[in-house]
Design an enzyme around this catalytic site. Structure first.
Site, PDB file in Angstrom:
ATOM      1  N   THR A 191     -35.734  91.027   6.383  1.00 59.04           N
ATOM      2  CA  THR A 191     -34.990  91.901   7.289  1.00 59.04           C
ATOM      3  C   THR A 191     -34.277  92.937   6.426  1.00 59.04           C
ATOM      4  OG1 THR A 191     -33.073  90.465   7.149  1.00 59.04           O
ATOM      5  CG2 THR A 191     -34.586  90.045   8.955  1.00 59.04           C
ATOM      6  N   GLU A 336     -38.353  90.136  12.917  1.00 58.03           N
ATOM      7  CA  GLU A 336     -38.509  88.754  13.380  1.00 58.03           C
ATOM      8  C   GLU A 336     -39.443  88.634  14.578  1.00 58.03           C
ATOM      9  OE1 GLU A 336     -35.761  90.382  12.648  1.00 58.03           O
ATOM     10  OE2 GLU A 336     -34.124  89.081  12.005  1.00 58.03           O
ATOM     11  N   LYS A 443     -15.666  97.953  21.211  1.00 58.46           N
ATOM     12  CA  LYS A 443     -14.849  97.201  22.160  1.00 58.46           C
ATOM     13  C   LYS A 443     -13.546  97.950  22.365  1.00 58.46           C
ATOM     14  CE  LYS A 443     -17.563  93.876  20.209  1.00 58.46           C
ATOM     15  NZ  LYS A 443     -18.183  94.066  18.897  1.00 58.46           N
ATOM     16  N   TRP A 448     -16.708  97.499  26.953  1.00 61.02           N
ATOM     17  CA  TRP A 448     -17.674  97.908  25.939  1.00 61.02           C
ATOM     18  C   TRP A 448     -18.114  99.357  26.122  1.00 61.02           C
ATOM     19  CZ3 TRP A 448     -21.825  93.494  25.168  1.00 61.02           C
ATOM     20  CH2 TRP A 448     -21.197  92.406  24.540  1.00 61.02           C
TER      21      TRP A 448
HETATM   22  P1  AMP Z   1     -36.016  95.935  11.932  1.00 59.94           P
HETATM   23  O1  AMP Z   1     -36.103  94.475  11.731  1.00 59.94           O
HETATM   24  O2  AMP Z   1     -35.670  96.701  10.701  1.00 59.94           O
HETATM   25  O3  AMP Z   1     -37.253  96.474  12.569  1.00 59.94           O
HETATM   26  O4  AMP Z   1     -34.811  96.212  12.931  1.00 59.94           O
HETATM   27  C1  AMP Z   1     -34.824  95.700  14.234  1.00 59.94           C
HETATM   28  C2  AMP Z   1     -33.728  96.297  15.043  1.00 59.94           C
HETATM   29  O5  AMP Z   1     -33.923  97.702  15.204  1.00 59.94           O
HETATM   30  C3  AMP Z   1     -33.664  95.769  16.454  1.00 59.94           C
HETATM   31  O6  AMP Z   1     -33.013  94.539  16.528  1.00 59.94           O
HETATM   32  C4  AMP Z   1     -32.930  96.884  17.176  1.00 59.94           C
HETATM   33  O7  AMP Z   1     -31.533  96.792  16.979  1.00 59.94           O
HETATM   34  C5  AMP Z   1     -33.438  98.112  16.471  1.00 59.94           C
HETATM   35  N1  AMP Z   1     -34.520  98.714  17.248  1.00 59.94           N
HETATM   36  C6  AMP Z   1     -35.839  98.600  17.046  1.00 59.94           C
HETATM   37  N2  AMP Z   1     -36.526  99.325  17.946  1.00 59.94           N
HETATM   38  C7  AMP Z   1     -35.618  99.904  18.751  1.00 59.94           C
HETATM   39  C8  AMP Z   1     -35.686 100.764  19.888  1.00 59.94           C
HETATM   40  N3  AMP Z   1     -36.842 101.195  20.367  1.00 59.94           N
HETATM   41  N4  AMP Z   1     -34.527 101.140  20.478  1.00 59.94           N
HETATM   42  C9  AMP Z   1     -33.338 100.722  20.007  1.00 59.94           C
HETATM   43  N5  AMP Z   1     -33.207  99.914  18.941  1.00 59.94           N
HETATM   44  C10 AMP Z   1     -34.333  99.510  18.316  1.00 59.94           C
END
Ligand code: AMP
Length: 553
Positions: A191, A336, A443, A448
């Protein structure tokens, strides 16, 4: 009645099947890579013997089933060869994020206990600070082009290495692929570590196989044999969103931009020359591309889909791309979730007036994945009424159930759902609207504020190109929103806080109006190109007295 077993074969779902299709059905399909010295062109047909040779190399240098084989590489044909050879010979492909700080790379390599490291020559300097700190690495293989390789490695104090092409040349063109179990690990990705250390996500052959089939579905990303794919998303970011395997399964042509992925001009040139039809990347990439196309008056008429995920698409961006004839397809997911989670297709019978609104949501959950939203305090499941919002939880065959080395065991609920940390509402017909990350939501006075919605509203201002919103501590309201905005070059120094707040007045609730708008030159980005709010928070000066009361009243 006694349970009756089905009479279908116990066929192991593995990436070897994708390789089989590549070899048998798609030999003529091209794999094009932009390199420093020019365009490199090959075909799947030419690549397969090299993949076999590479598997032979891995075996010769002592890679055993389950061993982690790390890559530190750009998007290119050799990286694709590794994508096939490593998992198909039973080892685990670990793609390292080349934009990470040395201490994160060191942590990740040690945490994964990588045994072998394949590195692109131009990335060798990244390894210099790691010399002597990554003891699990027994062999390093350089993917270079000629004698400069040896020089560069030595200059960096990394004497022990093997040369990729020399190794390949010494092996046989065929390889006796072993029988794999579908439960075996195929690949791992960390991650991006926006909070704490990065955590290892381990994909199995089965999850990759099913995810590939999922990606290909028409209502998901819908990549086909007719497409020419240019994944701007790096091959280290959640397996390039599963697209390399999807391309292999379908037989799409693949175009890699190498280290030029961040350069809109290169993306446009490559797309035009190679007749690219399918692009994929994060919003910041498309903001740059839309600006370049507008400025240069060029177009990409062959492109039929621009997959965009990683963060929410600002409305202004989707409209700009629409005006350029580029159809964006919004997808949500995370490392994930392999990463495909949901896709925003406009469902049959929707009113034309609702189209844009639906395309801007995170869409509907992908077939194969189940979703629910749950109250962050009580944990209770919330209704899909388009109003209630809570944490997204998912389950399915390509969703993580644990992290490597057992970090963060609480990510799985007691009843087996993965807690994503994303907060969303879901409409009665299943459209997901992400409100925020749990850690980014502001918050204020017990309620929110969605930083994402506020950002989008600010980015709709004609003088603004990028905006990130964070909550800063406030003695009375707990937290209040502060906007960090980047003016379009032509309006730099010529846009005010008052103008932005005035603009927002009919777009958001009064108590959402930011306490301050701070102008900066660039929003800091994470290693995968998302707004890095952690950096903004760490450097933020407290909210100025006086301004906040004026707005809040
Ligand atoms: P990553 O593991 O680097 O791909 O990050 C995942 C996170 O990116 C997710 O849990 C979201 O918070 C954010 N994310 C991914 N796609 C989107 C999307 N289309 N719109 C908003 N947030 C997104």
């Amino acid at each position: 009645m006694a349970a009756v077993e089905g009479l279908m074969q116990d066929y192991e779902l593995s990436l070897q099947h994708v390789l089989w299709r590549v070899e048998r059905l798609h030999q003529k399909k091209e794999v094009v890579s932009k390199r420093d010295e020019g365009i490199h062109r090959t075909t799947y047909g030419e690549m397969v013997p090299r993949i076999n040779r590479l598997a032979g190399v891995l075996k010769r240098i002592g890679v055993k089933p389950g061993d982690r084989v790390a890559t530190l590489a750009w998007n290119n044909n050799r990286h694709l060869e590794l994508y096939y050879a490593v998992p198909c010979m039973g080892a685990v492909l670990h793609t390292l994020n080349l934009r990470l700080f040395p201490q994160h790379l060191e942590f990740i390599i040690n945490d994964a206990e990588d045994k072998v490291l394949f590195v692109d020559q131009s990335l060798l300097p990244l390894l210099k600070p790691l010399a002597g700190k990554i003891p699990s690495i027994q062999t390093m293989v350089l993917m270079g082009d000629g004698p400069a390789t040896a020089m560069t490695a030595k200059e960096n104090g990394l004497a022990d290495f093997l040369d990729y092409e020399t190794l390949l040349a010494a092996e046989s063109e065929s390889y006796p692929w072993p029988k794999l179990s579908e439960r075996m690990a195929a690949a791992m990705c960390y991650t991006s570590g926006t909070t704490g250390n990065p955590k290892g996500v381990v994909y199995s052959h089965r999850s990759q196989f099913i995810h590939t089939m999922g990606v290909l579905q028409g209502d998901n990303l819908g990549l086909t044999e007719n497409d020419a794919l240019l994944p701007v998303v790096p091959m280290f970011h959640a397996n390039s969103w599963g697209l390399p395997y999807a391309a292999g399964m379908a037989g799409s042509k693949v175009v890699f931009a190498g280290r030029f992925s961040a350069d809109p001009k290169s993306i446009v040139e490559l797309s035009q020359q190679e007749e690219v039809t399918f692009l994929a990347g994060v919003p910041t990439v498309w903001i740059g591309l839309a600006g370049y196309l507008k400025e240069s008056g060029q177009s990409l008429p062959k492109v039929r889909t621009v997959v965009c995920g990683g963060s929410a698409i600002p409305q202004a961006l989707m409209e700009a791309m629409d005006a350029l004839g580029l159809r964006m397809l919004h997808a949500w997911g995370m490392t994930e979730t392999s990463p495909l989670g949901s896709v925003a297709r406009v469902s049959a019978g929707s009113k034309p007036a609702d189209e844009l609104k639906l395309r801007l949501t995170q869409g509907r959950v992908a077939p194969g994945v189940e979703i629910r939203i749950s109250d962050p305090t009580s944990g209770e499941e919330l209704p899909w009424d388009g109003v209630a919002f809570g944490e997204i939880q998912v389950r399915g065959p390509w969703i993580a159930r644990a992290y490597h080395n057992g970090y963060d065991p609480d990510k799985l609920t007691e009843d087996g759902w993965f807690r994503t940390g994303d907060v969303a509402k879901i409409s009665p017909d299943g459209y997901i609207q992400i409100v925020d990350r749990t850690k980014d939501v502001i918050k204020s006075g017990g309620e929110w504020i969605s930083s994402v919605e506020l950002e989008n509203a600010v980015m709709a201002h004609p003088k603004i190109i990028e905006a990130a919103v964070i909550g800063l501590p406030h003695p009375k309201w707990d937290e209040r929103p502060v906007v960090y905005a980047v003016a379009r070059p032509e309006f730099k120094g010529n846009v005010t806080q008052e103008e932005i707040i005035e603009f927002l007045k009919d777009k958001v609730a009064k108590w959402w109006l930011p306490d301050e708008v701070r102008f900066i030159d660039e929003v800091p980005k994470t290693s995968v190109g998302k707004f890095d709010k952690k950096v903004l928070r760490a450097n933020a000066v407290p909210i100025q007295e006086g301004v906040k009361e004026g707005v809040r009243k």
